[in-house]
Scaffold this motif. Structure first.
Motif, short mmCIF file in Angstrom:
data_model
loop_
_atom_site.label_atom_id
_atom_site.label_comp_id
_atom_site.label_asym_id
_atom_site.label_seq_id
_atom_site.Cartn_x
_atom_site.Cartn_y
_atom_site.Cartn_z
N ILE A 5 0.81 -1.04 -0.01
CA ILE A 5 -0.04 -0.16 0.04
C ILE A 5 0.88 1.24 -0.08
O ILE A 5 2.16 1.15 0.38
N LYS A 6 0.22 2.37 -0.24
CA LYS A 6 0.99 3.69 0.04
C LYS A 6 0.37 4.36 1.17
O LYS A 6 -1.17 4.21 1.32
N ALA A 7 1.15 5.07 2.15
CA ALA A 7 0.68 5.74 3.16
C ALA A 7 1.57 6.82 3.35
O ALA A 7 2.77 6.92 3.23
N ALA A 8 0.93 7.83 4.23
CA ALA A 8 1.80 8.92 4.90
C ALA A 8 2.31 8.70 6.15
O ALA A 8 1.44 8.37 7.13
N VAL A 9 3.55 8.62 6.52
CA VAL A 9 3.92 8.19 7.56
C VAL A 9 4.53 9.33 8.57
O VAL A 9 5.33 10.19 7.95
N ALA A 10 4.30 9.38 9.85
CA ALA A 10 4.82 10.39 10.69
C ALA A 10 6.02 9.64 11.41
O ALA A 10 5.75 8.56 12.06
N ARG A 11 7.26 10.01 10.97
CA ARG A 11 8.48 9.33 11.54
C ARG A 11 8.93 9.92 12.58
O ARG A 11 9.70 9.35 13.64
N ASN A 12 9.07 11.43 12.55
CA ASN A 12 9.96 12.07 13.62
C ASN A 12 8.99 13.16 14.16
O ASN A 12 8.27 13.83 13.48
N THR A 13 9.04 13.43 15.50
CA THR A 13 8.15 14.34 16.26
C THR A 13 8.16 15.68 15.70
O THR A 13 9.31 16.17 15.29
N GLY A 14 7.20 16.11 15.14
CA GLY A 14 7.21 17.62 14.48
C GLY A 14 7.33 17.73 13.22
O GLY A 14 7.22 18.73 12.78
N ALA A 15 7.97 16.76 12.62
CA ALA A 15 8.41 16.73 11.15
C ALA A 15 7.12 16.54 10.13
O ALA A 15 6.06 15.94 10.36
N ALA A 16 7.35 16.80 8.99
CA ALA A 16 6.36 16.43 7.70
C ALA A 16 6.55 14.95 7.68
O ALA A 16 7.27 14.16 7.77
N LEU A 17 5.10 14.65 7.22
CA LEU A 17 4.85 13.13 6.88
C LEU A 17 5.47 12.91 5.60
O LEU A 17 5.77 13.52 4.78
N THR A 18 5.79 11.45 5.59
CA THR A 18 6.40 11.01 4.29
C THR A 18 5.57 10.05 3.46
O THR A 18 5.29 9.31 4.22
N VAL A 19 5.32 10.24 2.50
CA VAL A 19 4.54 9.25 1.52
C VAL A 19 5.52 8.05 1.16
O VAL A 19 6.39 8.05 0.55
N GLU A 20 5.14 6.89 1.65
CA GLU A 20 6.02 5.67 1.44
C GLU A 20 5.20 4.41 1.12
O GLU A 20 4.01 4.41 1.29
N THR A 21 5.73 3.40 0.75
CA THR A 21 5.42 2.21 0.19
C THR A 21 5.36 1.41 1.61
O THR A 21 6.72 1.02 1.84
N LEU A 22 4.44 0.64 2.04
CA LEU A 22 4.27 -0.15 3.07
C LEU A 22 3.79 -1.51 2.77
O LEU A 22 3.04 -1.61 1.91
N GLU A 23 3.88 -2.37 3.77
CA GLU A 23 3.38 -3.67 3.50
C GLU A 23 2.31 -3.76 4.79
O GLU A 23 2.23 -3.51 5.93
N LEU A 24 1.13 -4.15 4.49
CA LEU A 24 -0.06 -4.50 5.19
C LEU A 24 -0.17 -5.85 5.38
O LEU A 24 -0.56 -6.59 4.24
N ASP A 25 -0.49 -6.33 6.62
CA ASP A 25 -0.46 -7.82 6.83
C ASP A 25 -1.87 -8.49 6.56
O ASP A 25 -2.73 -7.60 6.30
N ALA A 26 -1.91 -9.57 6.76
CA ALA A 26 -3.37 -10.16 6.89
C ALA A 26 -4.29 -9.64 7.92
O ALA A 26 -3.86 -9.38 8.95
N LEU A 27 -5.45 -9.94 7.42
CA LEU A 27 -6.33 -9.51 8.21
C LEU A 27 -6.69 -10.42 9.47
O LEU A 27 -6.71 -11.76 9.31
N LYS A 28 -7.09 -9.79 10.31
CA LYS A 28 -7.64 -10.53 11.75
C LYS A 28 -8.92 -10.85 11.82
O LYS A 28 -9.60 -10.05 11.18
N ASP A 29 -9.17 -11.65 12.64
CA ASP A 29 -10.82 -12.19 12.58
C ASP A 29 -11.64 -10.91 12.84
O ASP A 29 -12.84 -10.88 12.50
N ASN A 30 -11.38 -10.12 13.85
CA ASN A 30 -12.29 -8.87 14.16
C ASN A 30 -12.06 -7.63 13.36
O ASN A 30 -12.42 -6.60 13.63
N GLU A 31 -11.42 -7.65 12.08
CA GLU A 31 -11.30 -6.60 11.47
C GLU A 31 -11.82 -6.74 9.86
O GLU A 31 -12.31 -7.77 9.74
#
Length: 369
Positions: A5-31
């Protein structure tokens, strides 16, 4: 199986978000897996990014998501594939407050919404083996897809534009609920709103829905005050250019207002809001104040007024019941929150944060598809 997926990540306190490619894991039963259409930017996202509230970084924030359900976990009962949904705050569903229908005051609120992990300690997001905090408000919706806990999911009608609906999940629900669920003003009553951002604007629209005949908007931005008149305010006050207390006395013939909503959480403003109340008045604070914030109320001469001060979270609402009510009001033209919105791309998300901070935009919304 993981999903890219693509997501905006907050990496450092007070810093701008960075748009990154991430991995989203398998769905849990309650999700529920949701393909995001759009998500609002809220002041709470900013204060978490800036370290005022405790979500561990790096994290994917975002808690006003709207999208389409693409799959559901084994134990999910109230959501189906293909449903159009708004995402709201998570709650445990098992504590005394939740079981009494007071989900906004869940005893496990901080763990559920700010902990950055599932209840089993896992996170749904990663980047090259690095864990990224997820499940912010049960969702982490600054992303193209998210695994969302069922408690955060609110099914809405399919005949409304999803790109508009996300802000109902937090800011608009908070302001409208503070009026309709908590204050419950009588028709013909008076109400003042301090701070006419998204939350304050929702409170103004709700006051009109409730039948308040004196609705006063207080802010420092003339553009916001002009819009407030368009969506339901009967009077406006720019607090920079005049004495708020004196102006409210004039508007109310010296009686003061019956109800006040403070969305700023600025101690001096909260104190002023209390001073504008008439006899038996009610002041509701809905702004996200930093831990340790204190307000010095005068309780000597004001004692005989018999006034009430309340703190209110998330409009004291049950999201699965209240958000569809707001959608119905929007359909009727009685809750025109689309007038507050400006759209941004995911790549421009930091500009949305900046425009909100400057006051040039009331409700920035990030379109994700």
């Amino acid at each position: 199986m993981t999903t890219t997926i693509k997501a905006a990540v907050a990496r450092n306190t007070g810093a701008a978000l960075t748009v990154e490619t991430l991995e989203l894991d398998a769905l849990k039963d309650n999700e529920v897996r949701v393909e995001m259409v759009a998500t609002g930017i809220c002041h709470t996202d900013a204060i978490v990014r800036d370290g005022i509230y405790p979500t561990p970084l790096p994290a994917v924030l975002g808690h006003e998501g709207a999208g389409v359900v693409t799959s559901v976990g084994k134990t999910v009962r109230n959501v189906c594939v293909g449903d159009h949904v708004v995402l709201s705050a998570a709650y445990c569903g098992a504590c005394k407050q939740c079981r009494a229908g007071r989900m906004a005051y869940c005893e496990n609120l901080f763990a559920e919404d700010f902990g950055g992990r599932r209840r089993d300690g896992s996170t749904s997001l990663s980047c090259c083996g690095e864990s990224i905090s997820s499940h912010f408000f049960g969702q982490s919706s600054f992303a193209t897809y998210a695994n969302v806990v069922e408690e955060s999911v609110v099914v809405i009608d399919k005949d409304v534009p999803l790109e508009l609906m996300g802000p109902l999940g937090c800011g608009l629900q908070t302001g409208a609920g503070a009026v309709l669920n908590e204050i419950k003003p009588e028709a013909g009553s008076s109400l003042v709103v301090f701070g006419v951002g998204a939350v304050g604007s929702a409170a103004i629209m709700a006051a009109k829905v409730a039948g308040c005949t004196t609705v006063i908007a207080v802010d420092i931005h003339d553009s916001r005050l002009e819009l407030a008149l368009e969506i339901g305010a009967t009077h406006t006050i720019n607090s920079i250019s005049c004495d708020v207390g004196e102006e409210i006395k004039k508007i109310t013939d010296g009686e003061g207002v019956q109800y006040a909503v403070d969305t700023t959480a600025i101690p001096a403003v909260t104190k002023k809001a209390a001073e504008t109340l008439g006899i038996r008045g009610v002041l509701v604070l809905v702004g996200a104040a930093a831990p340790g914030t204190e307000v010095p109320f005068e309780v000597g001469a004001s004692l005989v007024k018999g006034w009430t001060f309340k703190t209110v979270v998330q409009g004291s609402s049950i999201p699965q019941e209240f958000i569809p009510r707001l959608v119905s009001l929007w359909k009727q033209g009685r809750f025109p929150f689309e007038k507050l919105i400006k759209f941004y791309s995911l790549d421009d998300i930091n500009q949305g944060f900046e425009d909100s901070k400057k006051g040039s935009v009331i409700k920035p919304v990030v379109k994700l598809r």
